[in-house]
Write a protein that holds these residues in place. Structure first.
Motif, short mmCIF file in Angstrom:
data_model
loop_
_atom_site.label_atom_id
_atom_site.label_comp_id
_atom_site.label_asym_id
_atom_site.label_seq_id
_atom_site.Cartn_x
_atom_site.Cartn_y
_atom_site.Cartn_z
N TYR A 96 90.68 36.24 61.78
CA TYR A 96 91.83 36.08 60.88
C TYR A 96 91.37 36.07 59.42
CZ TYR A 96 96.07 34.09 58.85
OH TYR A 96 97.19 33.87 58.07
N LEU A 97 90.30 35.32 59.16
CA LEU A 97 89.76 35.25 57.79
C LEU A 97 89.17 36.59 57.36
CD1 LEU A 97 88.09 31.73 57.82
CD2 LEU A 97 90.20 32.40 56.66
N GLY A 109 85.88 26.53 70.37
CA GLY A 109 85.01 27.64 69.94
C GLY A 109 85.74 28.97 69.98
N ASP A 110 86.54 29.20 71.02
CA ASP A 110 87.30 30.44 71.13
C ASP A 110 88.32 30.57 70.01
OD1 ASP A 110 85.82 30.93 73.40
OD2 ASP A 110 87.46 30.55 74.80
N VAL A 111 89.02 29.48 69.73
CA VAL A 111 89.99 29.50 68.63
C VAL A 111 89.26 29.69 67.29
CG1 VAL A 111 91.72 28.11 67.39
CG2 VAL A 111 91.75 28.21 69.89
N GLY A 112 88.06 29.15 67.20
CA GLY A 112 87.25 29.36 65.99
C GLY A 112 86.91 30.83 65.79
N LEU A 113 86.60 31.55 66.88
CA LEU A 113 86.35 33.00 66.77
C LEU A 113 87.61 33.74 66.32
CD1 LEU A 113 84.14 33.65 69.93
CD2 LEU A 113 83.42 33.59 67.53
N TRP A 171 89.59 39.28 53.89
CA TRP A 171 88.42 39.41 53.04
C TRP A 171 88.32 40.87 52.58
CZ3 TRP A 171 82.82 40.25 54.65
CH2 TRP A 171 81.95 39.91 53.61
N LYS A 172 88.35 41.09 51.29
CA LYS A 172 88.40 42.45 50.73
C LYS A 172 87.28 43.37 51.22
CE LYS A 172 92.04 42.07 48.12
NZ LYS A 172 93.27 42.67 48.56
N PRO A 173 86.01 42.95 51.24
CA PRO A 173 84.97 43.87 51.73
C PRO A 173 85.18 44.32 53.18
CG PRO A 173 83.96 42.08 50.52
CD PRO A 173 85.41 41.74 50.67
N ALA A 174 85.72 43.46 54.02
CA ALA A 174 85.96 43.83 55.42
C ALA A 174 87.10 44.85 55.53
CB ALA A 174 86.29 42.60 56.25
N GLN A 175 88.03 44.80 54.62
CA GLN A 175 89.18 45.70 54.68
C GLN A 175 88.78 47.15 54.41
OE1 GLN A 175 91.97 43.97 51.94
NE2 GLN A 175 92.43 42.27 53.31
N ARG A 176 87.63 47.36 53.75
CA ARG A 176 87.17 48.73 53.47
C ARG A 176 86.78 49.48 54.74
NH1 ARG A 176 82.65 47.59 49.42
NH2 ARG A 176 83.43 45.49 49.19
N PHE A 215 93.85 40.94 63.86
CA PHE A 215 95.18 41.54 63.94
C PHE A 215 96.30 40.50 63.97
CE2 PHE A 215 92.73 45.07 66.04
CZ PHE A 215 92.79 45.91 64.94
N ASN A 216 95.92 39.21 63.88
CA ASN A 216 96.89 38.12 63.93
C ASN A 216 97.84 38.32 65.12
OD1 ASN A 216 98.08 35.75 63.12
ND2 ASN A 216 99.33 36.68 61.52
#
Length: 188
Positions: free
Chosen positions: A69-70, A60-64, A74-79, A121-122
């Motif tokens: 990461y995704l 679950g933690d790695v899923g978060l 995602w373009k809308p999140a980058q705004r 932030f990878n």
């Protein structure tokens, strides 16, 4: 409901492992307490219970982390990202990743933002996974041991009221986490 599923699947350890793993995705601490109670009732072995809890929580933690990461791609999140501050935050988080992730396991309310930010932030998946695994090993084992002890006492001494006592114990664990998170939020 988790306890009913575990009792029904007592003859199928693999099914029990899957049920516990899925339960950790909903509420980790409650799943840990209820799983420990099932060990007290002899419907689940302690080793099977702990392994399933560890796998579920770390997954679950790695899923978060993966969601963060995704989101970064995602373009809308980058705004909503301030790119001038982003590099400094990324460097700081990458440099302190192990301890930030490790400590956040013990502070309610910090995991979701920190784990998704780590992915955003990878910051380093291997270090992130090692920190969350080690912290989960300590925290989950301690909560599991406490739940075994308290749950055993409740089962042995409350008779017909044992399920009410167990539900109360689960609620206390849940609300204590919420109170601590609220107190932490007020400090900042």
């Amino acid at each position: 409901m988790l306890d009913q599923f575990l009792e029904l699947t007592a003859a199928y350890p693999f099914a029990q492992v899957v049920i516990v793993i899925l339960a950790t995705f909903v509420l980790e601490d409650a799943a840990t307490v209820i799983t420990a109670i099932q060990v007290n009732l002899h419907t689940l072995s302690p080793i099977t219970a702990l392994i399933a809890l560890y796998i579920g929580i770390v997954t679950g933690d790695v899923g978060l982390y993966g969601l963060g990461y995704l989101a970064a791609r995602w373009k809308p999140a980058q705004r909503w990202v301030n790119t001038s501050q982003m590099e400094n935050q990324k460097v700081w988080l990458s440099k302190n990743l192990f301890w930030v992730v490790f400590v956040s396991r013990f502070i309610p309310g910090t995991r979701l933002p920190l784990y998704t930010a780590s992915g955003f932030f990878n910051a380093g998946l291997p270090v992130f996974t090692a920190a969350t695994f080690l912290a989960t090993l300590i925290w989950t084992t301690a909560l599991f041991a406490l739940s075994l002890h308290v749950g055993g006492f409740i089962l042995d001494h409350l008779g017909a009221w044992r399920w009410a006592g167990l539900a109360g114990f689960v609620l206390v664990i849940f609300f204590m986490g919420r109170l601590i998170a609220r107190a932490q939020k007020q400090k900042t």
